[in-house]
Design an enzyme around this catalytic site. Structure first.
Site, PDB file in Angstrom:
ATOM      1  N   GLU A 167       6.363   3.134  -6.721  1.00 60.39           N
ATOM      2  CA  GLU A 167       5.580   1.894  -6.690  1.00 60.39           C
ATOM      3  C   GLU A 167       4.248   2.094  -7.395  1.00 60.39           C
ATOM      4  OE1 GLU A 167       5.915   1.261  -2.466  1.00 60.39           O
ATOM      5  OE2 GLU A 167       8.050   0.830  -2.759  1.00 60.39           O
ATOM      6  N   HIS A 204       4.591   8.165  -6.191  1.00 60.48           N
ATOM      7  CA  HIS A 204       5.617   7.250  -5.664  1.00 60.48           C
ATOM      8  C   HIS A 204       5.932   6.211  -6.740  1.00 60.48           C
ATOM      9  CE1 HIS A 204       7.567   4.115  -3.362  1.00 60.48           C
ATOM     10  NE2 HIS A 204       7.877   5.064  -2.490  1.00 60.48           N
ATOM     11  N   GLY A 253      14.030   0.236  -0.747  1.00 56.49           N
ATOM     12  CA  GLY A 253      13.831  -1.075  -0.130  1.00 56.49           C
ATOM     13  C   GLY A 253      14.930  -2.078  -0.447  1.00 56.49           C
ATOM     14  N   GLU A 279      13.709   9.881  -5.251  1.00 60.05           N
ATOM     15  CA  GLU A 279      13.861   8.510  -4.780  1.00 60.05           C
ATOM     16  C   GLU A 279      14.299   7.608  -5.931  1.00 60.05           C
ATOM     17  OE1 GLU A 279      11.268   7.750  -1.060  1.00 60.05           O
ATOM     18  OE2 GLU A 279       9.997   7.486  -2.798  1.00 60.05           O
ATOM     19  N   GLY A 335      11.100   4.856   4.115  1.00 60.30           N
ATOM     20  CA  GLY A 335      10.186   3.724   4.009  1.00 60.30           C
ATOM     21  C   GLY A 335      10.387   2.760   5.165  1.00 60.30           C
ATOM     22  N   GLY A 336      11.088   1.670   4.901  1.00 61.36           N
ATOM     23  CA  GLY A 336      11.266   0.595   5.878  1.00 61.36           C
ATOM     24  C   GLY A 336      11.645   1.071   7.276  1.00 61.36           C
ATOM     25  N   ASN A 371       7.047   6.907   5.188  1.00 58.17           N
ATOM     26  CA  ASN A 371       6.072   6.287   4.283  1.00 58.17           C
ATOM     27  C   ASN A 371       5.881   4.840   4.736  1.00 58.17           C
ATOM     28  OD1 ASN A 371       4.668   5.164   2.165  1.00 58.17           O
ATOM     29  ND2 ASN A 371       6.321   5.392   0.664  1.00 58.17           N
ATOM     30  N   TRP A 372       4.741   4.587   5.367  1.00 57.98           N
ATOM     31  CA  TRP A 372       4.511   3.256   5.945  1.00 57.98           C
ATOM     32  C   TRP A 372       4.103   2.234   4.877  1.00 57.98           C
ATOM     33  CZ3 TRP A 372       1.320   4.382  11.079  1.00 57.98           C
ATOM     34  CH2 TRP A 372       2.102   5.199  11.921  1.00 57.98           C
ATOM     35  N   LYS A 373       3.841   2.732   3.674  1.00 57.67           N
ATOM     36  CA  LYS A 373       3.405   1.844   2.568  1.00 57.67           C
ATOM     37  C   LYS A 373       2.210   0.993   3.015  1.00 57.67           C
ATOM     38  CE  LYS A 373       7.965   2.171   0.647  1.00 57.67           C
ATOM     39  NZ  LYS A 373       8.962   1.680  -0.277  1.00 57.67           N
ATOM     40  N   SER A 410      16.328   3.731   1.125  1.00 57.66           N
ATOM     41  CA  SER A 410      17.176   3.067   2.117  1.00 57.66           C
ATOM     42  C   SER A 410      17.868   4.033   3.082  1.00 57.66           C
ATOM     43  CB  SER A 410      18.193   2.148   1.429  1.00 57.66           C
ATOM     44  OG  SER A 410      17.515   1.136   0.687  1.00 57.66           O
TER      45      SER A 410
HETATM   46  P1  PGA Z   1      12.895   2.669   1.773  1.00 56.34           P
HETATM   47  O1  PGA Z   1      11.653   3.309   0.972  1.00 56.34           O
HETATM   48  O2  PGA Z   1      13.328   3.675   2.797  1.00 56.34           O
HETATM   49  O3  PGA Z   1      12.329   1.404   2.392  1.00 56.34           O
HETATM   50  O4  PGA Z   1      13.953   2.390   0.773  1.00 56.34           O
HETATM   51  C1  PGA Z   1      11.583   4.662   0.657  1.00 56.34           C
HETATM   52  C2  PGA Z   1      10.293   4.971  -0.081  1.00 56.34           C
HETATM   53  O5  PGA Z   1       9.875   4.175  -0.922  1.00 56.34           O
HETATM   54  O6  PGA Z   1       9.652   6.028   0.158  1.00 56.34           O
END
Ligand code: PGA
Length: 251
Positions: A97, A95, A173, A167, A233-234, A9-11, A212
């Site tokens: 967010e 998600h 993050g 998640e 994510g990251g 997930n590149w956000k 993470s």
């Molecule tokens: P993260 O994000 O790996 O940076 O913790 C995961 C996500 O939000 O899908």
């Protein structure tokens, strides 16, 4: 046997130039054949990614889609049918967010999930509790409600072609990963909730863990019986790291 999936997930990250670099980096990865690999770039770059990854078995998805399946008067939104037209095969739904920052609630997410599926996209339903909810002992209740909302509205059949990503919000993050045992407990509860409706569907659904995940902790998480891969994510913004996570799923 469920086929493991690793999805990036590149956000809201990237520019045309950095996306080109990431594509190049991904093309250079040796990916295990037994693992389904996908990336979710910002929609603006979906075509660039789809073209750039031609011939490499990496699926491309969107991070969000509209409540209506077909194109129409809905300013600022992208319909699932348009995503299919562009070459996307998956879409994230709910998600944290978007639940938290955009205020997306279960009712809206039910519509997004249904619209995506109606167009042939595979929804990846994201569920998870906040730190406050975990500390109050409400993790399974919160996740159960988020999952139950789709089951109640769309029926268990909706999970024949869907993926669920657990998640925990406190792990996203933050560098704080749920322990494999903590994650497994929630994944088992998700599968049990689905199994009440239909055991066969429950056995077939991929349950990804996200929060993470890195190359260093991936293998241990993916080794748990109900963890069928990860939503990254990251670490997915680094092609070598992401490739290493995919290979951890392949072992
Ligand atoms: P993260 O994000 O790996 O940076 O913790 C995961 C996500 O939000 O899908």
């Amino acid at each position: 046997m469920r086929r493991l999936m690793v999805a990036g997930n590149w956000k809201m990250h990237g520019t045309r130039a950095s996306v080109a670099e990431l594509i190049e980096g991904l093309r250079n990865q040796v990916l295990p054949s037994g693992v389904e690999v996908a990336v979710f770039p910002p929609c603006l770059y979906a075509s660039q990614v789809i073209d750039g990854l031609k011939g490499k078995s990496i699926a491309v998805g969107a991070q969000n889609s509209a409540v209506e399946p077909l194109q129409g008067a809905l300013t600022g939104e992208i319909s699932p049918s348009q995503l299919v037209d562009a070459g996307c095969t998956l879409v994230l739904v709910g998600h944290s967010e978007r639940r938290q920052i955009m205020g997306e609630g279960d009712e809206l997410l039910n519509r997004k999930f249904a619209a995506a599926q109606a167009c042939g996209l595979t929804p990846v339903l994201c569920v998870g509790e906040t730190l406050e909810q975990r500390e109050a002992g409400k993790t399974l209740e919160v996740v159960g409600r988020q999952l139950g909302s789709i089951i109640d509205e769309l029926g268990i059949g909706a999970f024949v072609n869907a993926v669920v990503a657990y998640e925990p919000v406190w792990a996203i993050g933050t560098g704080l990963t749920a322990s494999p045992q903590q994650a497994q407990e929630v994944h088992a509860a998700i599968r049990a909730q689905l199994a009440v409706e239909n055991a066969e569907v429950a056995q077939g659904v991929r349950l990804l863990y996200g929060g993470s995940v890195k190359a260093a902790n991936a293998a241990e998480l993916f080794g748990m019986p109900d963890i069928d891969g990860g939503l990254i994510g990251g670490a997915s913004l680094n092609a070598d790291e992401f490739g290493a996570i995919c290979r951890a799923a392949g072992n």
